[in-house]
Scaffold this active site. Structure first.
Site, short mmCIF file in Angstrom:
data_model
loop_
_atom_site.label_atom_id
_atom_site.label_comp_id
_atom_site.label_asym_id
_atom_site.label_seq_id
_atom_site.Cartn_x
_atom_site.Cartn_y
_atom_site.Cartn_z
N GLU A 46 43.27 46.79 31.11
CA GLU A 46 41.95 47.30 31.34
C GLU A 46 42.20 48.28 32.42
OE1 GLU A 46 39.29 44.06 29.09
OE2 GLU A 46 39.35 43.93 31.17
N HIS A 82 38.79 35.51 51.16
CA HIS A 82 37.80 34.57 50.70
C HIS A 82 37.59 33.52 51.18
CE1 HIS A 82 38.06 37.37 47.53
NE2 HIS A 82 39.24 37.02 47.12
N SER A 93 45.08 46.44 46.68
CA SER A 93 44.41 45.01 47.01
C SER A 93 45.48 43.92 46.68
CB SER A 93 43.24 44.95 46.41
OG SER A 93 42.51 43.64 46.65
N CYS A 103 48.04 37.58 35.25
CA CYS A 103 48.40 37.41 36.72
C CYS A 103 48.96 36.34 36.90
CB CYS A 103 47.23 37.47 37.56
SG CYS A 103 47.50 37.65 39.28
N CYS A 143 34.54 42.81 39.15
CA CYS A 143 35.51 42.12 39.76
C CYS A 143 35.74 40.79 39.07
CB CYS A 143 35.42 41.83 41.25
SG CYS A 143 35.00 43.48 42.11
N CYS A 196 39.70 51.75 38.98
CA CYS A 196 40.26 50.40 39.23
C CYS A 196 41.32 50.37 38.37
CB CYS A 196 39.29 49.26 39.20
SG CYS A 196 39.81 47.64 39.63
N CYS A 236 44.24 32.13 41.35
CA CYS A 236 42.85 32.11 41.98
C CYS A 236 41.61 31.49 41.35
CB CYS A 236 42.42 33.41 42.69
SG CYS A 236 43.82 34.26 43.74
N CYS A 290 38.82 33.43 39.69
CA CYS A 290 38.98 34.87 38.99
C CYS A 290 39.61 34.45 37.50
CB CYS A 290 40.32 35.31 39.64
SG CYS A 290 40.70 37.03 38.76
N1 SAH Z 1 45.31 40.30 42.83
C1 SAH Z 1 44.75 41.16 43.74
C2 SAH Z 1 44.14 42.46 43.02
C3 SAH Z 1 42.96 41.81 42.24
S1 SAH Z 1 41.65 42.65 43.04
C4 SAH Z 1 44.08 40.62 44.76
O1 SAH Z 1 44.07 39.48 44.60
O2 SAH Z 1 43.54 41.36 45.56
C5 SAH Z 1 40.35 42.12 42.70
C6 SAH Z 1 39.26 41.54 43.75
O3 SAH Z 1 38.16 40.80 43.04
C7 SAH Z 1 39.89 40.47 44.56
O4 SAH Z 1 39.37 40.50 45.89
C8 SAH Z 1 39.48 39.23 43.81
O5 SAH Z 1 39.72 38.04 44.64
C9 SAH Z 1 38.15 39.48 43.43
N2 SAH Z 1 37.71 38.74 42.39
C10 SAH Z 1 38.40 37.93 41.54
N3 SAH Z 1 37.59 37.30 40.62
C11 SAH Z 1 36.26 37.62 41.04
C12 SAH Z 1 35.15 37.23 40.50
N4 SAH Z 1 34.98 36.20 39.51
N5 SAH Z 1 33.98 37.70 41.33
C13 SAH Z 1 34.13 38.53 42.34
N6 SAH Z 1 35.29 38.95 42.76
C14 SAH Z 1 36.46 38.47 42.21
#
Ligand code: SAH
Length: 367
Positions: free
Chosen positions: A95, A218, A194, A115, A336, A108, A119, A122
Protein backbone atom coordinates in the site's frame (compact mmCIF):
# COMPACT_ATOMS: atom_id res chain seq x y z
CA UNK A 1 8.12 -15.37 -8.37
CA UNK A 2 8.48 -16.56 -11.95
CA UNK A 3 12.12 -16.31 -12.86
CA UNK A 4 12.81 -13.83 -15.61
CA UNK A 5 16.01 -13.33 -17.52
CA UNK A 6 15.16 -9.71 -18.17
CA UNK A 7 16.51 -6.82 -16.12
CA UNK A 8 13.83 -4.60 -14.67
CA UNK A 9 15.14 -1.10 -15.41
CA UNK A 10 12.91 0.29 -12.68
CA UNK A 11 15.38 -1.28 -10.23
CA UNK A 12 18.26 0.90 -11.44
CA UNK A 13 19.33 4.28 -10.13
CA UNK A 14 21.46 6.60 -12.27
CA UNK A 15 24.75 4.87 -11.52
CA UNK A 16 23.38 1.40 -12.09
CA UNK A 17 21.66 2.54 -15.28
CA UNK A 18 24.89 4.01 -16.67
CA UNK A 19 26.77 0.83 -15.76
CA UNK A 20 24.09 -1.29 -17.43
CA UNK A 21 24.47 0.53 -20.75
CA UNK A 22 28.25 0.55 -20.54
CA UNK A 23 28.23 -3.19 -19.97
CA UNK A 24 26.25 -3.48 -23.21
CA UNK A 25 29.03 -1.58 -24.99
CA UNK A 26 27.04 1.64 -25.23
CA UNK A 27 27.61 5.12 -23.88
CA UNK A 28 26.56 5.94 -20.31
CA UNK A 29 24.40 8.85 -21.48
CA UNK A 30 21.89 6.42 -22.99
CA UNK A 31 21.37 5.20 -19.44
CA UNK A 32 20.64 8.72 -18.27
CA UNK A 33 18.20 9.18 -21.15
CA UNK A 34 16.37 5.98 -20.29
CA UNK A 35 16.11 7.07 -16.64
CA UNK A 36 14.52 10.27 -17.86
CA UNK A 37 12.14 8.50 -20.23
CA UNK A 38 10.92 6.18 -17.51
CA UNK A 39 10.58 8.56 -14.60
CA UNK A 40 10.17 12.04 -16.07
CA UNK A 41 8.05 11.09 -19.03
CA UNK A 42 6.43 7.90 -17.73
CA UNK A 43 7.45 5.94 -20.83
CA UNK A 44 7.92 2.20 -20.34
CA UNK A 45 7.95 1.09 -23.99
CA UNK A 46 11.46 1.09 -25.46
CA UNK A 47 10.10 1.81 -28.96
CA UNK A 48 8.84 5.16 -27.76
CA UNK A 49 12.31 6.16 -26.51
CA UNK A 50 13.06 7.90 -29.76
CA UNK A 51 16.54 9.22 -28.98
CA UNK A 52 17.97 5.72 -28.54
CA UNK A 53 19.60 4.08 -31.58
CA UNK A 54 17.22 1.59 -33.17
CA UNK A 55 19.57 -1.34 -32.60
CA UNK A 56 19.82 -0.48 -28.93
CA UNK A 57 16.04 -0.39 -28.63
CA UNK A 58 15.91 -3.87 -30.15
CA UNK A 59 18.51 -5.13 -27.66
CA UNK A 60 16.54 -3.64 -24.78
CA UNK A 61 13.39 -5.38 -25.92
CA UNK A 62 15.30 -8.65 -25.67
CA UNK A 63 17.02 -8.24 -22.34
CA UNK A 64 15.21 -5.59 -20.34
CA UNK A 65 11.77 -4.54 -19.21
CA UNK A 66 10.10 -1.84 -17.14
CA UNK A 67 7.75 -3.52 -14.71
CA UNK A 68 5.22 -1.24 -13.03
CA UNK A 69 3.01 -3.31 -10.73
CA UNK A 70 -0.68 -2.84 -11.50
CA UNK A 71 -2.92 -0.82 -9.22
CA UNK A 72 -5.57 -3.26 -7.98
CA UNK A 73 -7.37 -0.75 -5.82
CA UNK A 74 -7.50 3.02 -5.66
CA UNK A 75 -9.35 4.23 -2.60
CA UNK A 76 -10.13 7.89 -1.98
CA UNK A 77 -10.88 8.97 1.60
CA UNK A 78 -13.28 11.70 2.63
CA UNK A 79 -10.42 14.06 3.53
CA UNK A 80 -8.62 13.87 0.16
CA UNK A 81 -6.23 11.14 1.26
CA UNK A 82 -5.95 8.36 -1.29
CA UNK A 83 -4.66 4.82 -0.93
CA UNK A 84 -3.26 2.68 -3.73
CA UNK A 85 -2.91 -1.05 -3.48
CA UNK A 86 -0.30 -2.45 -5.89
CA UNK A 87 -0.01 -6.11 -6.76
CA UNK A 88 3.52 -7.45 -7.14
CA UNK A 89 4.47 -10.25 -9.56
CA UNK A 90 4.42 -12.84 -6.75
CA UNK A 91 0.91 -11.88 -5.69
CA UNK A 92 1.98 -9.87 -2.63
CA UNK A 93 0.26 -6.55 -2.18
CA UNK A 94 1.62 -3.29 -0.87
CA UNK A 95 0.00 0.00 0.00
CA UNK A 96 0.99 3.60 -0.58
CA UNK A 97 -0.91 6.61 0.67
CA UNK A 98 -1.24 10.12 -0.77
CA UNK A 99 -1.73 12.84 1.83
CA UNK A 100 -2.55 16.29 0.47
CA UNK A 101 -2.62 19.23 2.88
CA UNK A 102 -2.58 23.00 2.52
CA UNK A 103 0.94 23.36 1.20
CA UNK A 104 2.22 19.82 0.54
CA UNK A 105 1.22 16.67 -1.26
CA UNK A 106 3.01 13.84 0.47
CA UNK A 107 3.29 10.23 -0.67
CA UNK A 108 3.84 7.63 2.03
CA UNK A 109 5.56 4.55 0.54
CA UNK A 110 6.17 1.02 1.75
CA UNK A 111 9.62 -0.58 1.88
CA UNK A 112 8.79 -4.19 2.77
CA UNK A 113 5.90 -6.61 2.48
CA UNK A 114 4.86 -6.66 6.12
CA UNK A 115 7.41 -5.91 8.82
CA UNK A 116 9.76 -8.08 10.88
CA UNK A 117 9.73 -5.76 13.87
CA UNK A 118 7.01 -6.24 16.41
CA UNK A 119 5.97 -2.82 17.65
CA UNK A 120 3.04 -3.52 19.92
CA UNK A 121 0.84 -0.65 18.70
CA UNK A 122 1.25 -1.17 14.91
CA UNK A 123 -1.11 -3.26 12.83
CA UNK A 124 1.48 -3.87 10.09
CA UNK A 125 3.41 -5.78 12.79
CA UNK A 126 0.47 -8.10 13.26
CA UNK A 127 0.76 -9.21 9.66
CA UNK A 128 4.29 -10.49 10.12
CA UNK A 129 7.03 -10.24 7.54
CA UNK A 130 7.20 -11.65 4.04
CA UNK A 131 10.02 -10.04 2.08
CA UNK A 132 11.95 -6.92 1.18
CA UNK A 133 10.81 -4.84 -1.76
CA UNK A 134 13.15 -4.48 -4.73
CA UNK A 135 14.22 -0.91 -5.56
CA UNK A 136 11.85 -0.96 -8.54
CA UNK A 137 8.94 -1.94 -6.30
CA UNK A 138 9.64 1.03 -4.05
CA UNK A 139 10.11 3.57 -6.82
CA UNK A 140 7.08 2.16 -8.69
CA UNK A 141 4.92 3.56 -5.89
CA UNK A 142 6.25 7.03 -6.72
CA UNK A 143 5.95 6.38 -10.47
CA UNK A 144 2.28 5.48 -10.07
CA UNK A 145 1.40 8.32 -7.67
CA UNK A 146 3.25 10.90 -9.79
CA UNK A 147 0.89 10.08 -12.61
CA UNK A 148 -2.33 9.51 -10.69
CA UNK A 149 -2.19 12.20 -8.05
CA UNK A 150 -4.64 15.04 -8.66
CA UNK A 151 -1.93 17.44 -7.39
CA UNK A 152 1.83 17.36 -8.06
CA UNK A 153 3.73 15.37 -5.44
CA UNK A 154 5.98 17.53 -3.29
CA UNK A 155 7.23 15.10 -0.61
CA UNK A 156 7.90 11.41 -0.16
CA UNK A 157 8.07 9.73 3.24
CA UNK A 158 9.23 6.16 3.77
CA UNK A 159 6.66 5.61 6.46
CA UNK A 160 4.47 2.92 4.96
CA UNK A 161 4.71 -0.79 5.59
CA UNK A 162 8.08 -2.10 6.68
CA UNK A 163 11.30 -1.00 8.31
CA UNK A 164 13.16 0.86 5.53
CA UNK A 165 16.60 0.52 7.11
CA UNK A 166 16.21 -3.26 7.22
CA UNK A 167 16.06 -3.10 3.40
CA UNK A 168 19.00 -0.76 3.12
CA UNK A 169 20.37 -1.15 -0.42
CA UNK A 170 17.00 -1.11 -2.15
CA UNK A 171 15.73 1.85 -0.18
CA UNK A 172 18.88 3.88 -0.84
CA UNK A 173 18.70 3.14 -4.58
CA UNK A 174 15.02 4.14 -4.69
CA UNK A 175 15.68 7.34 -2.73
CA UNK A 176 18.48 8.21 -5.16
CA UNK A 177 15.95 8.09 -7.98
CA UNK A 178 13.50 10.21 -5.96
CA UNK A 179 16.23 12.87 -5.60
CA UNK A 180 17.65 12.61 -9.11
CA UNK A 181 17.03 15.62 -11.36
CA UNK A 182 16.57 13.27 -14.29
CA UNK A 183 13.70 11.60 -12.39
CA UNK A 184 11.68 13.22 -9.59
CA UNK A 185 14.16 15.86 -8.44
CA UNK A 186 13.01 16.00 -4.81
CA UNK A 187 15.37 17.80 -2.43
CA UNK A 188 16.85 16.21 0.71
CA UNK A 189 14.26 18.11 2.75
CA UNK A 190 11.44 16.48 0.81
CA UNK A 191 12.47 12.84 1.12
CA UNK A 192 12.18 11.46 4.66
CA UNK A 193 13.05 8.01 5.90
CA UNK A 194 11.42 6.84 9.12
CA UNK A 195 13.12 4.16 11.19
CA UNK A 196 12.40 2.33 14.39
CA UNK A 197 16.07 2.94 15.24
CA UNK A 198 18.49 0.46 13.68
CA UNK A 199 21.59 2.25 14.87
CA UNK A 200 24.32 0.84 12.56
CA UNK A 201 22.08 1.46 9.57
CA UNK A 202 21.51 5.10 10.61
CA UNK A 203 25.30 5.52 10.62
CA UNK A 204 25.64 3.81 7.25
CA UNK A 205 22.88 5.96 5.81
CA UNK A 206 24.70 9.13 6.72
CA UNK A 207 27.67 8.01 4.63
CA UNK A 208 25.64 7.47 1.45
CA UNK A 209 22.60 9.73 1.62
CA UNK A 210 21.42 13.11 2.85
CA UNK A 211 17.67 12.51 3.13
CA UNK A 212 15.78 13.71 6.19
CA UNK A 213 15.64 11.37 9.16
CA UNK A 214 12.62 10.52 11.31
CA UNK A 215 12.91 8.14 14.25
CA UNK A 216 10.06 6.32 15.94
CA UNK A 217 10.81 7.10 19.57
CA UNK A 218 7.48 6.57 21.37
CA UNK A 219 8.97 6.36 24.87
CA UNK A 220 11.39 8.41 26.98
CA UNK A 221 13.08 5.50 28.75
CA UNK A 222 14.41 2.06 27.87
CA UNK A 223 11.96 0.08 30.01
CA UNK A 224 8.91 1.46 28.23
CA UNK A 225 10.55 1.56 24.82
CA UNK A 226 11.60 -2.09 25.14
CA UNK A 227 7.92 -2.87 25.45
CA UNK A 228 6.61 -0.63 22.65
CA UNK A 229 9.46 -0.85 20.12
CA UNK A 230 11.24 -4.16 20.85
CA UNK A 231 14.24 -3.35 18.62
CA UNK A 232 15.19 -1.08 21.53
CA UNK A 233 16.47 -4.16 23.36
CA UNK A 234 19.15 -4.41 20.72
CA UNK A 235 19.76 -0.70 20.16
CA UNK A 236 18.86 1.14 23.38
CA UNK A 237 18.37 4.88 23.71
CA UNK A 238 21.95 5.57 24.81
CA UNK A 239 23.11 4.27 21.41
CA UNK A 240 20.21 5.58 19.36
CA UNK A 241 20.33 9.24 20.38
CA UNK A 242 24.04 9.83 19.64
CA UNK A 243 23.54 8.26 16.20
CA UNK A 244 20.63 10.65 15.58
CA UNK A 245 22.65 13.67 16.69
CA UNK A 246 25.51 12.59 14.43
CA UNK A 247 23.17 12.23 11.47
CA UNK A 248 22.45 15.97 11.46
CA UNK A 249 25.82 17.14 12.82
CA UNK A 250 27.50 19.81 10.75
CA UNK A 251 24.30 21.41 9.50
CA UNK A 252 22.71 23.68 12.08
CA UNK A 253 19.49 23.95 10.10
CA UNK A 254 18.76 20.23 10.20
CA UNK A 255 16.85 18.39 12.89
CA UNK A 256 15.82 14.81 13.44
CA UNK A 257 12.07 14.30 13.63
CA UNK A 258 11.07 12.08 16.54
CA UNK A 259 7.73 10.35 16.16
CA UNK A 260 5.79 9.71 19.34
CA UNK A 261 2.51 7.81 19.26
CA UNK A 262 0.18 9.06 21.98
CA UNK A 263 -1.13 6.08 23.94
CA UNK A 264 -3.65 6.78 26.66
CA UNK A 265 -2.19 6.09 30.10
CA UNK A 266 0.93 4.48 28.65
CA UNK A 267 3.37 7.19 27.53
CA UNK A 268 1.38 10.43 27.69
CA UNK A 269 1.81 11.80 31.24
CA UNK A 270 3.54 15.00 32.30
CA UNK A 271 6.29 12.86 33.78
CA UNK A 272 6.83 11.26 30.37
CA UNK A 273 6.98 14.70 28.76
CA UNK A 274 9.59 15.82 31.31
CA UNK A 275 11.69 12.70 30.78
CA UNK A 276 11.47 13.25 27.05
CA UNK A 277 12.73 16.80 27.38
CA UNK A 278 15.71 15.58 29.40
CA UNK A 279 16.39 12.75 26.99
CA UNK A 280 16.52 15.04 23.96
CA UNK A 281 18.78 17.66 25.48
CA UNK A 282 21.58 18.30 23.05
CA UNK A 283 19.88 16.50 20.14
CA UNK A 284 18.63 18.79 17.36
CA UNK A 285 15.07 17.52 17.47
CA UNK A 286 11.50 18.21 16.53
CA UNK A 287 8.71 16.13 17.97
CA UNK A 288 5.89 14.74 15.89
CA UNK A 289 3.08 13.57 18.17
CA UNK A 290 0.87 10.97 16.49
CA UNK A 291 -2.56 10.26 17.96
CA UNK A 292 -2.77 6.46 18.13
CA UNK A 293 -4.83 4.95 15.32
CA UNK A 294 -6.71 1.98 16.71
CA UNK A 295 -7.19 -1.30 14.85
CA UNK A 296 -9.18 -4.42 15.69
CA UNK A 297 -7.77 -6.41 18.58
CA UNK A 298 -5.51 -3.69 19.98
CA UNK A 299 -5.47 -3.11 23.73
CA UNK A 300 -4.32 0.53 23.38
CA UNK A 301 -6.47 3.63 23.38
CA UNK A 302 -5.79 7.03 21.86
CA UNK A 303 -4.86 9.78 24.32
CA UNK A 304 -7.67 12.34 24.57
CA UNK A 305 -6.99 15.43 22.41
CA UNK A 306 -6.65 17.67 25.52
CA UNK A 307 -3.94 15.33 26.86
CA UNK A 308 -2.07 15.43 23.55
CA UNK A 309 -2.25 19.21 23.57
CA UNK A 310 -1.06 19.47 27.19
CA UNK A 311 1.83 17.15 26.40
CA UNK A 312 2.71 19.24 23.37
CA UNK A 313 2.54 22.51 25.34
CA UNK A 314 4.87 21.02 27.95
CA UNK A 315 7.42 20.24 25.23
CA UNK A 316 7.02 23.66 23.62
CA UNK A 317 7.63 25.41 26.95
CA UNK A 318 10.99 23.68 27.19
CA UNK A 319 11.91 24.98 23.76
CA UNK A 320 11.34 21.69 21.95
CA UNK A 321 9.58 22.04 18.62
CA UNK A 322 6.45 19.88 18.64
CA UNK A 323 3.54 19.37 16.30
CA UNK A 324 0.61 16.99 16.42
CA UNK A 325 0.19 14.93 13.29
CA UNK A 326 -3.35 15.14 11.98
CA UNK A 327 -4.97 11.76 11.58
CA UNK A 328 -5.60 11.32 7.87
CA UNK A 329 -7.39 8.72 5.84
CA UNK A 330 -8.49 6.62 8.81
CA UNK A 331 -11.85 5.90 7.14
CA UNK A 332 -9.97 3.85 4.53
CA UNK A 333 -7.45 2.34 6.99
CA UNK A 334 -4.70 4.49 5.48
CA UNK A 335 -3.57 6.18 8.69
CA UNK A 336 -0.23 5.52 10.43
CA UNK A 337 0.04 1.94 11.59
CA UNK A 338 -3.06 0.81 9.70
CA UNK A 339 -1.39 -0.39 6.48
CA UNK A 340 -1.60 -4.12 6.11
CA UNK A 341 -1.55 -4.94 2.38
CA UNK A 342 -1.94 -8.66 2.01
CA UNK A 343 0.98 -10.46 3.51
CA UNK A 344 1.81 -14.12 3.60
CA UNK A 345 3.69 -14.16 6.85
CA UNK A 346 6.99 -15.98 6.77
CA UNK A 347 8.00 -15.10 10.29
CA UNK A 348 5.13 -17.06 11.84
CA UNK A 349 4.40 -13.97 13.88
CA UNK A 350 1.17 -15.39 15.27
CA UNK A 351 3.10 -18.24 16.87
CA UNK A 352 5.90 -16.04 18.09
CA UNK A 353 3.78 -13.31 19.62
CA UNK A 354 4.73 -12.68 23.18
CA UNK A 355 6.86 -15.79 23.45
CA UNK A 356 10.13 -14.91 21.74
CA UNK A 357 11.84 -11.51 21.84
CA UNK A 358 12.27 -10.15 18.34
CA UNK A 359 15.81 -9.49 17.25
CA UNK A 360 16.52 -7.87 13.95
CA UNK A 361 19.04 -9.52 11.63
CA UNK A 362 20.69 -7.87 8.63
CA UNK A 363 18.62 -9.90 6.17
CA UNK A 364 15.46 -8.34 7.58
CA UNK A 365 14.33 -11.63 9.08
CA UNK A 366 13.45 -12.23 12.66
CA UNK A 367 15.96 -14.11 14.77
N1 SAH B 1 9.18 1.06 10.52
C1 SAH B 1 9.35 2.47 10.34
C2 SAH B 1 8.38 3.01 9.36
C3 SAH B 1 6.93 3.02 9.84
S1 SAH B 1 6.50 4.68 9.88
C4 SAH B 1 9.30 3.15 11.69
O1 SAH B 1 9.09 2.46 12.67
O2 SAH B 1 9.55 4.35 11.77
C5 SAH B 1 5.01 4.76 10.54
C6 SAH B 1 4.95 5.60 11.83
O3 SAH B 1 3.65 5.35 12.37
C7 SAH B 1 5.94 5.12 12.87
O4 SAH B 1 6.38 6.17 13.67
C8 SAH B 1 5.10 4.16 13.65
O5 SAH B 1 5.63 3.94 14.92
C9 SAH B 1 3.78 4.88 13.68
N2 SAH B 1 2.64 4.00 13.98
C10 SAH B 1 2.59 2.66 13.87
N3 SAH B 1 1.40 2.20 14.27
C11 SAH B 1 0.67 3.27 14.62
C12 SAH B 1 -0.66 3.44 15.09
N4 SAH B 1 -1.48 2.40 15.25
N5 SAH B 1 -1.08 4.69 15.34
C13 SAH B 1 -0.27 5.75 15.14
N6 SAH B 1 0.98 5.64 14.69
C14 SAH B 1 1.46 4.42 14.45
Amino acid sequence: MTPTAKTNLLDLDRRAMEAFFQALGHKAFHGRNVLKWIHKHGVTDFDAMTDLPKALRATLREIAEVVVPPVVLEQPAADGTRKWLLELPDGQRIESVLIPDAERTTLCVSSQVGCALDCSFCSTARQGFNRNLAPGEIIAQVWVAWRRSPRPLTNVVLMGMGEPLANFESVVAAMDVMQDDLAYGLSKYRVTISTSGIVPAIRRLRAVSDVSLAVSLHAPDNALRDELVPINRKYPLEELLPACAEYVAGDRRRKVTFEYVMLDGVNDSDAHAKALIRLLEGVPAKMNLIPFNPFPGTGYRTSPPERVEQFRQRLLRSGLMAITRKTRGDDIDAACGQLVGRVRDRSRRQLQRQTVPVVWRPDGQVA
